[in-house]
Design a protein around this motif. Sequence first.
Motif, PDB file in Angstrom:
ATOM      1  N   PRO A 114     -13.874  -4.146   5.207  1.00 44.29           N
ATOM      2  CA  PRO A 114     -13.540  -2.791   4.425  1.00 44.29           C
ATOM      3  C   PRO A 114     -13.401  -3.268   3.068  1.00 44.29           C
ATOM      4  O   PRO A 114     -12.802  -4.395   2.584  1.00 44.29           O
ATOM      5  N   SER A 115     -13.837  -2.469   2.138  1.00 44.97           N
ATOM      6  CA  SER A 115     -13.458  -2.623   0.834  1.00 44.97           C
ATOM      7  C   SER A 115     -12.077  -2.421   0.226  1.00 44.97           C
ATOM      8  O   SER A 115     -11.220  -1.598   1.033  1.00 44.97           O
ATOM      9  N   ALA A 116     -11.409  -2.613  -0.874  1.00 42.27           N
ATOM     10  CA  ALA A 116     -10.479  -2.524  -1.327  1.00 42.27           C
ATOM     11  C   ALA A 116     -10.033  -0.957  -1.161  1.00 42.27           C
ATOM     12  O   ALA A 116      -9.072  -0.451  -1.296  1.00 42.27           O
ATOM     13  N   LEU A 117     -11.119   0.031  -1.816  1.00 43.34           N
ATOM     14  CA  LEU A 117     -10.930   1.230  -1.756  1.00 43.34           C
ATOM     15  C   LEU A 117     -10.517   1.956  -0.456  1.00 43.34           C
ATOM     16  O   LEU A 117     -10.001   2.984  -0.218  1.00 43.34           O
ATOM     17  N   GLU A 118     -11.060   1.214   0.449  1.00 48.11           N
ATOM     18  CA  GLU A 118     -10.869   1.565   2.181  1.00 48.11           C
ATOM     19  C   GLU A 118      -9.477   1.477   2.312  1.00 48.11           C
ATOM     20  O   GLU A 118      -8.975   1.928   3.048  1.00 48.11           O
ATOM     21  N   VAL A 119      -8.950   0.257   2.099  1.00 52.73           N
ATOM     22  CA  VAL A 119      -7.720  -0.319   2.398  1.00 52.73           C
ATOM     23  C   VAL A 119      -6.537   0.161   1.818  1.00 52.73           C
ATOM     24  O   VAL A 119      -5.531   0.286   2.572  1.00 52.73           O
ATOM     25  N   LEU A 120      -6.520  -0.071   0.488  1.00 50.63           N
ATOM     26  CA  LEU A 120      -5.234   0.266  -0.446  1.00 50.63           C
ATOM     27  C   LEU A 120      -4.520   1.628   0.082  1.00 50.63           C
ATOM     28  O   LEU A 120      -3.303   1.384   0.135  1.00 50.63           O
ATOM     29  N   PRO A 121      -5.243   2.726   0.121  1.00 54.94           N
ATOM     30  CA  PRO A 121      -4.386   3.873   0.000  1.00 54.94           C
ATOM     31  C   PRO A 121      -3.747   3.971   1.387  1.00 54.94           C
ATOM     32  O   PRO A 121      -2.623   4.534   1.382  1.00 54.94           O
ATOM     33  N   ARG A 122      -4.227   3.542   2.465  1.00 55.60           N
ATOM     34  CA  ARG A 122      -3.530   3.878   3.596  1.00 55.60           C
ATOM     35  C   ARG A 122      -2.595   2.529   4.041  1.00 55.60           C
ATOM     36  O   ARG A 122      -1.874   2.447   4.986  1.00 55.60           O
ATOM     37  N   HIS A 123      -2.885   1.441   3.376  1.00 52.71           N
ATOM     38  CA  HIS A 123      -2.317   0.049   3.949  1.00 52.71           C
ATOM     39  C   HIS A 123      -1.428  -0.346   2.892  1.00 52.71           C
ATOM     40  O   HIS A 123      -0.874  -1.724   3.212  1.00 52.71           O
ATOM     41  N   VAL A 124      -1.318  -0.297   1.623  1.00 51.89           N
ATOM     42  CA  VAL A 124      -0.401  -0.725   0.738  1.00 51.89           C
ATOM     43  C   VAL A 124       0.326   0.170   0.003  1.00 51.89           C
ATOM     44  O   VAL A 124       0.017   1.152  -0.251  1.00 51.89           O
ATOM     45  N   ALA A 125       1.598  -0.016  -0.311  1.00 53.12           N
ATOM     46  CA  ALA A 125       2.653   0.855  -1.044  1.00 53.12           C
ATOM     47  C   ALA A 125       3.412  -0.136  -1.835  1.00 53.12           C
ATOM     48  O   ALA A 125       3.967  -1.316  -1.643  1.00 53.12           O
ATOM     49  N   ARG A 126       3.676   0.269  -3.232  1.00 53.46           N
ATOM     50  CA  ARG A 126       4.291  -0.158  -4.243  1.00 53.46           C
ATOM     51  C   ARG A 126       5.895   0.183  -4.091  1.00 53.46           C
ATOM     52  O   ARG A 126       6.247   1.056  -3.955  1.00 53.46           O
ATOM     53  N   TYR A 127       6.633  -0.982  -4.345  1.00 48.48           N
ATOM     54  CA  TYR A 127       8.152  -0.822  -4.346  1.00 48.48           C
ATOM     55  C   TYR A 127       8.577   0.390  -5.279  1.00 48.48           C
ATOM     56  O   TYR A 127       9.460   1.205  -4.739  1.00 48.48           O
ATOM     57  N   ARG A 128       8.188   0.273  -6.513  1.00 51.45           N
ATOM     58  CA  ARG A 128       8.700   1.237  -7.419  1.00 51.45           C
ATOM     59  C   ARG A 128       8.144   2.803  -6.735  1.00 51.45           C
ATOM     60  O   ARG A 128       9.138   3.669  -7.106  1.00 51.45           O
ATOM     61  N   ASP A 129       7.316   2.987  -6.256  1.00 52.28           N
ATOM     62  CA  ASP A 129       6.780   4.231  -5.747  1.00 52.28           C
ATOM     63  C   ASP A 129       7.886   4.696  -4.500  1.00 52.28           C
ATOM     64  O   ASP A 129       8.484   5.572  -4.499  1.00 52.28           O
ATOM     65  N   LEU A 130       7.876   3.519  -3.684  1.00 54.09           N
ATOM     66  CA  LEU A 130       8.818   3.871  -2.387  1.00 54.09           C
ATOM     67  C   LEU A 130      10.410   4.090  -2.923  1.00 54.09           C
ATOM     68  O   LEU A 130      11.049   4.769  -2.272  1.00 54.09           O
ATOM     69  N   SER A 131      10.880   3.333  -4.023  1.00 57.31           N
ATOM     70  CA  SER A 131      12.251   3.562  -4.258  1.00 57.31           C
ATOM     71  C   SER A 131      12.366   4.770  -4.891  1.00 57.31           C
ATOM     72  O   SER A 131      13.476   5.439  -4.652  1.00 57.31           O
ATOM     73  N   ALA A 132      11.454   5.404  -5.560  1.00 58.91           N
ATOM     74  CA  ALA A 132      11.537   6.693  -6.014  1.00 58.91           C
ATOM     75  C   ALA A 132      11.643   7.767  -4.815  1.00 58.91           C
ATOM     76  O   ALA A 132      12.497   8.730  -4.892  1.00 58.91           O
ATOM     77  N   MET A 133      10.926   7.689  -3.823  1.00 55.90           N
ATOM     78  CA  MET A 133      10.972   8.521  -2.701  1.00 55.90           C
ATOM     79  C   MET A 133      12.129   8.310  -1.749  1.00 55.90           C
ATOM     80  O   MET A 133      12.565   9.426  -1.362  1.00 55.90           O
ATOM     81  N   ALA A 134      12.632   7.211  -2.071  1.00 55.01           N
ATOM     82  CA  ALA A 134      14.071   6.867  -1.172  1.00 55.01           C
ATOM     83  C   ALA A 134      15.355   6.995  -2.032  1.00 55.01           C
ATOM     84  O   ALA A 134      16.425   6.493  -1.797  1.00 55.01           O
ATOM     85  N   ALA A 135      15.103   7.821  -3.145  1.00 53.79           N
ATOM     86  CA  ALA A 135      16.257   7.902  -4.104  1.00 53.79           C
ATOM     87  C   ALA A 135      17.500   8.696  -3.518  1.00 53.79           C
ATOM     88  O   ALA A 135      18.456   8.471  -3.850  1.00 53.79           O
ATOM     89  N   LYS A 136      17.304   9.472  -2.544  1.00 51.16           N
ATOM     90  CA  LYS A 136      18.024  10.059  -1.800  1.00 51.16           C
ATOM     91  C   LYS A 136      18.446  10.167  -0.379  1.00 51.16           C
ATOM     92  O   LYS A 136      19.488  10.036   0.183  1.00 51.16           O
ATOM     93  N   THR A 137      17.457   9.994   0.334  1.00 60.87           N
ATOM     94  CA  THR A 137      17.308   9.557   1.652  1.00 60.87           C
ATOM     95  C   THR A 137      16.445   8.575   1.957  1.00 60.87           C
ATOM     96  O   THR A 137      15.293   8.300   1.272  1.00 60.87           O
ATOM     97  N   PRO A 138      16.557   7.390   3.228  1.00 62.17           N
ATOM     98  CA  PRO A 138      15.814   6.521   3.350  1.00 62.17           C
ATOM     99  C   PRO A 138      14.361   7.151   3.539  1.00 62.17           C
ATOM    100  O   PRO A 138      14.165   8.204   4.014  1.00 62.17           O
ATOM    101  N   VAL A 139      13.236   6.433   3.395  1.00 65.41           N
ATOM    102  CA  VAL A 139      11.850   6.869   3.510  1.00 65.41           C
ATOM    103  C   VAL A 139      11.491   5.975   4.492  1.00 65.41           C
ATOM    104  O   VAL A 139      11.354   4.764   4.489  1.00 65.41           O
ATOM    105  N   THR A 140      10.541   6.638   5.353  1.00 67.17           N
ATOM    106  CA  THR A 140       9.532   5.815   6.339  1.00 67.17           C
ATOM    107  C   THR A 140       8.443   5.227   5.896  1.00 67.17           C
ATOM    108  O   THR A 140       7.849   6.053   5.345  1.00 67.17           O
TER     109      THR A 140
END
Length: 322
Positions: A199-225
Amino acid sequence: MTPAMDMTARIVRYGELQPCRTAFIDAHTPGSNQKENFTIIGGGVSESADQHVHISLPHGFNIGAAGQPPHCRNSLHSHRTAEVFFVLSGRWRFFWGRWGTAGEVILEPGDIINIPTGIFRGFENVGTDYGMIMAVLGGDDAGGGVIWAPQVIEDARDHGLVLGENGKLYDSKKGQTLPDGIAPMPVLSEEELKAFPEPSALEVLPRHVARYRDLSAMAAKTPVTVIGETGRLPDRPGFEVELVTRGSAQTTPVTEPRPSVLMPVFGHWRVVWEGGSTILAPGDTMSVPEDLPVTLEPSMSGEAGLYRIRGTQDPAGETWKG
């Protein structure tokens, strides 16, 4: 009640991790011969009898780590169950495909990748200092070992290491030979290699990689799965990964029906349970027994992020969706 002294054996401090430098078949191969492997919870997939296991209690998943100096790489391999990494320190390049050229991504502290099962993958420290990545492997037996790309087995043989069909390493530099009745691990045929997707990076990255800064923004008030059926990276690999930050820390007791694991990536965290408490720092790993109420909150100011892993009843099977 769980006495405090009973919990001591379930906490592994970063500074007490015991490395193995001969864990895998590429331990002598130039470019890979400086890596250190750590087995923190569960037996992992080490091929060496020298690998130290810190906590052997079954959790439904394994926790390990890899430490490498700059420019050191882990050779191309595949797993039958899930393999999730988050970066604790350093800057890392993850790459995949038969020759490692199908795609790649650079990850930094806190970033997480759920590498699809059944794909050859490797990783390299591309930072300027010793770096560490923490790993979660699906299943208590981690899928029965590692599947190596053919060139990795061939290169290793040229540098004195032979992997037996029993999954054990033999070092000719130490005078070791394959035991009677044990043949070398066969390399995959060209026909068998066709089953490993590219698989190419375009196939893998959206569903298999998450950046901490994005996740921490989502977890600002409640834990994020992060990884789970309804996670930011949707999957059912046999465990869930959740991010807790300062804003979503749980100061009221939380109880899990199965053993869970706490792994700080930023900040110091106070964990309190009936009978005791402790402070966890980045790189520490704590196994929390099932049905034990614990509270969890940062103990100092500044950035605070912690990954919590819990087992599920899902089979630790294929994760590549195509």
